[in-house]
Design a protein around this motif. Sequence first.
Motif, PDB file in Angstrom:
ATOM      1  N   UNK A   8     -14.757  -3.686  -5.660  1.00 35.42           N
ATOM      2  CA  UNK A   8     -13.642  -3.333  -6.385  1.00 35.42           C
ATOM      3  C   UNK A   8     -13.941  -2.232  -7.495  1.00 35.42           C
ATOM      4  N   UNK A   9     -15.151  -2.135  -7.734  1.00 41.35           N
ATOM      5  CA  UNK A   9     -15.502  -0.874  -8.657  1.00 41.35           C
ATOM      6  C   UNK A   9     -15.703   0.363  -7.917  1.00 41.35           C
ATOM      7  N   UNK A  10     -15.735   0.450  -6.489  1.00 43.20           N
ATOM      8  CA  UNK A  10     -15.583   1.586  -5.786  1.00 43.20           C
ATOM      9  C   UNK A  10     -14.351   2.254  -5.781  1.00 43.20           C
ATOM     10  N   UNK A  11     -14.157   3.286  -6.280  1.00 45.07           N
ATOM     11  CA  UNK A  11     -12.685   3.948  -6.129  1.00 45.07           C
ATOM     12  C   UNK A  11     -12.455   4.468  -4.984  1.00 45.07           C
ATOM     13  N   UNK A  12     -11.381   4.215  -4.841  1.00 43.11           N
ATOM     14  CA  UNK A  12     -10.630   4.658  -3.355  1.00 43.11           C
ATOM     15  C   UNK A  12      -9.668   5.702  -3.774  1.00 43.11           C
ATOM     16  N   UNK A  13      -9.328   6.497  -2.709  1.00 40.93           N
ATOM     17  CA  UNK A  13      -8.698   7.716  -2.868  1.00 40.93           C
ATOM     18  C   UNK A  13      -7.134   7.248  -2.933  1.00 40.93           C
ATOM     19  N   UNK A  14      -6.239   7.868  -3.660  1.00 39.02           N
ATOM     20  CA  UNK A  14      -4.812   7.539  -3.687  1.00 39.02           C
ATOM     21  C   UNK A  14      -4.076   8.696  -3.238  1.00 39.02           C
ATOM     22  N   UNK A  15      -3.321   8.528  -2.190  1.00 40.31           N
ATOM     23  CA  UNK A  15      -2.869   7.334  -1.533  1.00 40.31           C
ATOM     24  C   UNK A  15      -3.767   7.039  -0.410  1.00 40.31           C
ATOM     25  N   UNK A  16      -4.071   6.012  -0.049  1.00 47.49           N
ATOM     26  CA  UNK A  16      -5.026   5.778   1.235  1.00 47.49           C
ATOM     27  C   UNK A  16      -4.963   4.282   1.601  1.00 47.49           C
ATOM     28  N   UNK A  17      -5.404   4.116   2.842  1.00 43.28           N
ATOM     29  CA  UNK A  17      -5.479   2.568   3.318  1.00 43.28           C
ATOM     30  C   UNK A  17      -6.482   1.879   2.695  1.00 43.28           C
ATOM     31  N   UNK A  18      -7.523   2.507   2.188  1.00 45.97           N
ATOM     32  CA  UNK A  18      -8.774   1.764   1.615  1.00 45.97           C
ATOM     33  C   UNK A  18      -8.327   1.430   0.224  1.00 45.97           C
ATOM     34  N   UNK A  19      -7.439   1.779  -0.082  1.00 46.63           N
ATOM     35  CA  UNK A  19      -6.783   1.074  -1.365  1.00 46.63           C
ATOM     36  C   UNK A  19      -6.273  -0.365  -1.180  1.00 46.63           C
ATOM     37  N   UNK A  20      -6.178  -0.807  -0.026  1.00 45.23           N
ATOM     38  CA  UNK A  20      -5.694  -2.149   0.245  1.00 45.23           C
ATOM     39  C   UNK A  20      -7.254  -2.963   0.215  1.00 45.23           C
ATOM     40  N   UNK A  21      -8.071  -2.588   0.862  1.00 43.95           N
ATOM     41  CA  UNK A  21      -9.343  -3.243   0.686  1.00 43.95           C
ATOM     42  C   UNK A  21      -9.759  -3.412  -0.816  1.00 43.95           C
ATOM     43  N   UNK A  22      -9.678  -2.245  -1.492  1.00 45.24           N
ATOM     44  CA  UNK A  22     -10.036  -2.392  -2.998  1.00 45.24           C
ATOM     45  C   UNK A  22      -9.219  -3.448  -3.680  1.00 45.24           C
ATOM     46  N   UNK A  23      -8.083  -3.604  -3.313  1.00 43.28           N
ATOM     47  CA  UNK A  23      -7.075  -4.468  -4.012  1.00 43.28           C
ATOM     48  C   UNK A  23      -7.543  -5.674  -3.713  1.00 43.28           C
ATOM     49  N   UNK A  82       0.808  -1.200  -0.063  1.00 34.48           N
ATOM     50  CA  UNK A  82      -0.030   0.019   0.096  1.00 34.48           C
ATOM     51  C   UNK A  82       0.827   1.316   0.019  1.00 34.48           C
ATOM     52  N   UNK A  83       0.627   2.123  -0.965  1.00 34.49           N
ATOM     53  CA  UNK A  83       1.483   3.335  -1.018  1.00 34.49           C
ATOM     54  C   UNK A  83       1.510   4.467   0.234  1.00 34.49           C
ATOM     55  N   UNK A  84       0.415   4.645   0.816  1.00 33.88           N
ATOM     56  CA  UNK A  84       0.127   5.163   1.972  1.00 33.88           C
ATOM     57  C   UNK A  84       0.988   4.648   3.044  1.00 33.88           C
ATOM     58  N   UNK A  85       0.815   3.373   3.240  1.00 39.00           N
ATOM     59  CA  UNK A  85       1.721   2.620   4.367  1.00 39.00           C
ATOM     60  C   UNK A  85       3.295   2.869   4.035  1.00 39.00           C
ATOM     61  N   UNK A  86       3.543   2.717   2.898  1.00 44.28           N
ATOM     62  CA  UNK A  86       4.989   3.006   2.661  1.00 44.28           C
ATOM     63  C   UNK A  86       5.495   4.378   3.025  1.00 44.28           C
TER      64      UNK A  86
END
Length: 116
Positions: A82-97, A27-31
């Motif tokens: 999967x089709x719900x856009x997640x803000x980048x970078x955010x931790x919610x991206x991990x759920x989307x992935x 996850x980019x935000x975690x990094x």
Amino acid sequence: AKAGISERQARIDGIPVQVTKHLIRANPRAVMENETDGIIKLLSDPDDGTVLGGAMVGLRASEVITTVALAVHAKLKVQDLAETAAVNPSMSESLQRAAEKAAEGLLGISRVTLMS
């Protein structure tokens, strides 16, 4: 943090589940925050993709799990997440992935695409 059924409970109750994992270190935000330890696990019905539960250990887990709780309550499918856009970078991206991984190959879906 966890919501819905756990993998352990599903096994005890004999409920078939698809378990999809995504490592927080991807996850980019975690990094960016140097907080890369952890994992998100999404449990779904292997036949129709309904979200049954999930768990997360790591940065902002208590915030991300709210979406899983909503998905369980509303009987959403992994494709919906999967089709719900997640803000980048955010931790919610991990759920989307994780949802994208779970949706791949489900019911003939070969690739997840965002709806416009």
